[in-house]
Design a protein around this motif. Structure first.
Motif, mmCIF file in Angstrom:
data_model
loop_
_atom_site.group_PDB
_atom_site.id
_atom_site.type_symbol
_atom_site.label_atom_id
_atom_site.label_comp_id
_atom_site.label_asym_id
_atom_site.label_seq_id
_atom_site.Cartn_x
_atom_site.Cartn_y
_atom_site.Cartn_z
ATOM 1 N N UNK A 431 94.057 18.166 131.673
ATOM 2 C CA UNK A 431 93.332 18.164 130.277
ATOM 3 C C UNK A 431 94.619 17.123 129.581
ATOM 4 N N UNK A 432 94.153 15.867 129.044
ATOM 5 C CA UNK A 432 94.961 15.040 128.728
ATOM 6 C C UNK A 432 95.014 14.728 126.898
ATOM 7 N N UNK A 433 93.846 15.434 126.304
ATOM 8 C CA UNK A 433 93.692 14.738 125.006
ATOM 9 C C UNK A 433 93.383 15.869 123.997
ATOM 10 N N UNK A 434 94.408 16.183 123.264
ATOM 11 C CA UNK A 434 94.111 17.160 122.047
ATOM 12 C C UNK A 434 93.263 16.748 120.769
ATOM 13 N N UNK A 465 89.399 18.843 132.921
ATOM 14 C CA UNK A 465 88.818 20.268 131.849
ATOM 15 C C UNK A 465 88.743 19.791 130.519
ATOM 16 N N UNK A 466 88.653 18.524 130.429
ATOM 17 C CA UNK A 466 88.653 17.895 129.116
ATOM 18 C C UNK A 466 87.199 18.327 128.411
ATOM 19 N N UNK A 467 87.109 18.750 127.375
ATOM 20 C CA UNK A 467 85.830 19.046 126.411
ATOM 21 C C UNK A 467 86.125 18.099 125.167
ATOM 22 N N UNK A 468 84.897 17.540 124.940
ATOM 23 C CA UNK A 468 84.841 16.684 123.434
ATOM 24 C C UNK A 468 85.810 15.351 123.718
ATOM 25 N N UNK A 469 86.844 14.925 122.602
ATOM 26 C CA UNK A 469 87.355 14.051 122.642
ATOM 27 C C UNK A 469 88.260 13.766 123.922
ATOM 28 N N UNK A 470 88.371 12.500 124.593
ATOM 29 C CA UNK A 470 88.948 12.054 125.778
ATOM 30 C C UNK A 470 87.953 11.817 126.850
ATOM 31 N N UNK A 471 87.148 12.646 126.894
ATOM 32 C CA UNK A 471 85.987 12.100 127.915
ATOM 33 C C UNK A 471 85.477 10.848 127.907
ATOM 34 N N UNK A 472 85.819 9.931 126.813
ATOM 35 C CA UNK A 472 85.200 8.601 126.518
ATOM 36 C C UNK A 472 86.071 7.742 127.422
ATOM 37 N N UNK A 485 84.548 15.271 137.374
ATOM 38 C CA UNK A 485 83.809 15.535 135.913
ATOM 39 C C UNK A 485 82.827 16.727 136.329
ATOM 40 N N UNK A 486 82.986 17.671 135.438
ATOM 41 C CA UNK A 486 82.359 18.886 135.470
ATOM 42 C C UNK A 486 80.938 18.784 134.867
ATOM 43 N N UNK A 487 80.625 17.726 134.058
ATOM 44 C CA UNK A 487 79.304 17.370 133.568
ATOM 45 C C UNK A 487 79.099 18.001 132.193
ATOM 46 N N UNK A 488 78.163 17.643 131.746
ATOM 47 C CA UNK A 488 77.734 18.024 130.377
ATOM 48 C C UNK A 488 77.342 19.465 130.007
ATOM 49 N N UNK A 489 77.296 20.262 131.046
ATOM 50 C CA UNK A 489 77.223 22.023 130.926
ATOM 51 C C UNK A 489 78.615 22.615 130.535
ATOM 52 N N UNK A 490 79.642 21.641 130.661
ATOM 53 C CA UNK A 490 81.136 22.213 130.503
ATOM 54 C C UNK A 490 81.512 22.068 129.001
ATOM 55 N N UNK A 491 81.244 22.729 128.218
ATOM 56 C CA UNK A 491 81.322 22.631 126.675
ATOM 57 C C UNK A 491 82.141 23.747 126.103
#
Length: 577
Positions: A431-434, A465-472, A485-491
């Protein structure tokens, strides 16, 4: 008249005496207006009010006298009277931008900011190139929290007056407070270049440089502010903030002591002193001082309860609402106290951000969970989650460390097991982005490409484990870095917890994922900036809050190379820590 001669030669006091004698000999509204104007220039505003009121009684629609009367009233602490005078001036000359500008400023000072903004906008409609109107409109917008609009008007003021020091200063401060200190610094450099003796400009430059982690430069700016104004409490406090960020806690506390000697009731300084005490491990004094966070005005959390705050007295069968006040990670960290309240005989209700509702259902001893925005059930007392260490007397040695105190939902664990069972080797979550809006995010988040050495460790599979910002950032590393990547269901937080529960290790920056993993009792490495949050203390590789967490710290602000290298080496020689 001799009064005009004295005034033209810069002898305002002599001019005032001439006009005063003239008024005594023969009361005349023109002379009263002249006398009132020069009294305003001398700062003798109460006298000016009396003189100018006589002038406007004789000539009620006299624009110049009404304007001077408004100035005198506003400057002598009579804001309502100033509004009336400027309203009369706009009636006398409705097409005068100055009249609407003065009225707008007076309305803001009288506690009517929305009306003030309307008047200032009217001034700009009459004269779009009016720099003072843009500047004062920006100040009013700032007071209402409309920061983006305010910045636009500070810039408009500078279009029409490029060296407008006050607008440059407030634009720089506004950019810093908007999380854009890199943009603020050039404006603030221009402020101190144009006006080297302006202590506030040096102070604001120091704040911006501190936010960028340019601490040597920040110290220079703040020392200059204090040379110019040694009694500037905010500059002493800001110097303390720089020292705190550098980990020089003794020096920081000394700065805060001076600031508080000058301004004892400064909630922001007391709050920052609390953070320094807590980071130094002085929990006994730190928790008590940390209560000042609730008195920080705009920075304070809004209490959802109308009941009395719990003062630490025994439960006696009462119900307590423990409410989350800050970020998701803070709520996860401090909700550990809810079961301790139940052990003391309280009926415990937890008020929580909606995203944590599912995870908090696993808490022991909680009688009810209420999501933010939902109606509150009946309760006797309330307490913010982050006041519970103070009320319960937590010291560094008595931090509750019974983990796990939260558990992932079994159904969600099963949902993700199929996907994770396909992953070979050791499964390492990253997980890299807060939250990019966090004021420290530029320092705490790691660009994804910097973690590439971890992907090259044999026998390791990285799971995002990234959710939201950082995925880009996925697209920029996909060619050279293997990452599942765990995909769009990982929210959701519930999904995050369910995946973490099945990993061998979590490697994360300082964000909510670190607290979720720690609360679940999972092996976790937290990558820390050289500018760390108080809860991680100083220098320690372990955390008193989470027994399964190891802390990997930067040796230099902004450089993640050594931290990632340490993580890579530990992975390569993994021994279960």
């Amino acid at each position: 008249m001799l009064g005009h001669v004295h005034r033209a030669r810069g002898r305002a006091t002599e001019a005032a005496e001439c006009w005063r004698r003239a008024v005594g000999l023969h009361p005349d509204p023109d002379v009263e207006r002249e006398l009132g104007t020069v009294l305003n220039e001398l700062g003798r505003f109460v006298e000016a009010v009396a003189v100018l009121q006589r002038a406007v009684v004789r000539r009620p629609d006299w624009f110049d006298a009404l304007t001077q009367l408004g100035i005198a009233c506003g400057s002598s602490g009579q804001p309502a009277e100033a509004v009336r005078a400027f309203e009369a001036a706009t009636g006398a000359r409705p097409d005068a931008p100055q009249a609407h500008h003065n009225l707008g400023v007076a309305l803001v000072q009288a506690g009517r900011p929305e009306d003030g903004i309307t008047a200032l906008c009217r001034a700009l409609a009459l004269d779009p190139s009016y720099p003072e109107a843009h500047y004062n409109l920006a100040n009013a917008l700032t007071g209402l929290g409309r920061r983006a609009d305010a910045l636009d008007h500070y810039r408009q003021a500078l279009v029409h007056r490029p060296n407008y020091v006050e607008a440059l200063n407030n634009l720089g401060l506004g950019l810093t407070e908007s999380g854009r200190p890199d943009e603020a610094v050039p404006y603030l450099r221009q402020v101190v270049r144009l006006r080297p003796d302006f202590a506030e400009g040096h102070n604001n430059l120091g704040i911006a440089l501190d936010a960028l982690g340019r601490w040597d430069e920040a110290e220079v700016a703040l020392h200059e502010a204090l040379r110019l104004n040694p009694r500037a409490a905010d500059a002493h406090a800001n110097l303390g903030n720089v020292q705190k960020a550098r980990g020089r806690l003794a020096e920081a506390l000394a700065c805060y002591e001076i600031a508080l000697w000058l301004e004892p009731e400064s909630a922001s300084t007391r709050y920052n002193r609390a953070l320094a005490l807590l980071q130094s491990g002085d929990y006994e004094r730190g928790w008590a001082e940390y209560e000042w966070r609730l008195r920080r005005g705009k920075g304070a959390a809004r209490c959802p309860s109308d009941r009395a705050a719990w003062d630490g007295t025994p439960a006696a069968g009462r119900s307590i609402l423990a409410w989350a006040e800050q970020g998701l990670g803070d709520a996860v960290q401090f909700v550990r106290y809810a079961p301790l309240l139940a052990d003391r005989g309280f009926r415990v209700l937890v008020h929580t951000p909606g995203p944590l509702l599912g995870l908090f259902r696993s808490l022991r001893g909680v009688a009810g969970l209420i999501a933010e925005g939902e109606p509150l059930p009946s309760h006797d007392v309330h307490c913010p989650l982050m006041s519970l260490p103070y009320r319960l007397g937590t010291t560094l040695e008595t931090v509750p460390t019974d983990v796990p105190y939260l558990a992932a939902d079994p159904g969600r664990i099963d949902n993700w097991r199929v996907r994770l069972d396909e992953v070979p080797g050791r499964k390492i979550g990253v997980y890299w982005q807060g939250n990019p809006h966090h004021p420290w995010d530029r320092h705490r988040s790691v660009p994804l490409y910097e973690l590439e050495p971890l992907a090259r460790v044999p026998g390791v599979s990285l799971v995002s484990l990234q959710q939201g910002p950082g995925r880009e950032q996925f697209g920029s590393v996909s060619r050279f870095m293997s990452l599942l990547e765990l995909g769009p269901g990982f929210e959701t937080i519930d999904d995050l917890a369910a995946v973490i529960a099945q990993l061998d290790l979590v490697v994360t920056v300082d964000t909510a994922a670190a607290h979720v993993a720690g609360a679940l009792g999972r092996p976790t490495w937290v990558l820390l900036s050289a500018m760390t949050d108080w809860r991680w203390l100083l220098g320690r590789p372990d955390s008193p809050w989470y027994p399964t967490v190891r802390l990997l710290r930067q040796d230099r602000l902004g450089s993640w190379k050594s931290v990632v290298a340490e993580a890579r080496d530990r992975l390569a020689g993994h021994s279960g820590d």
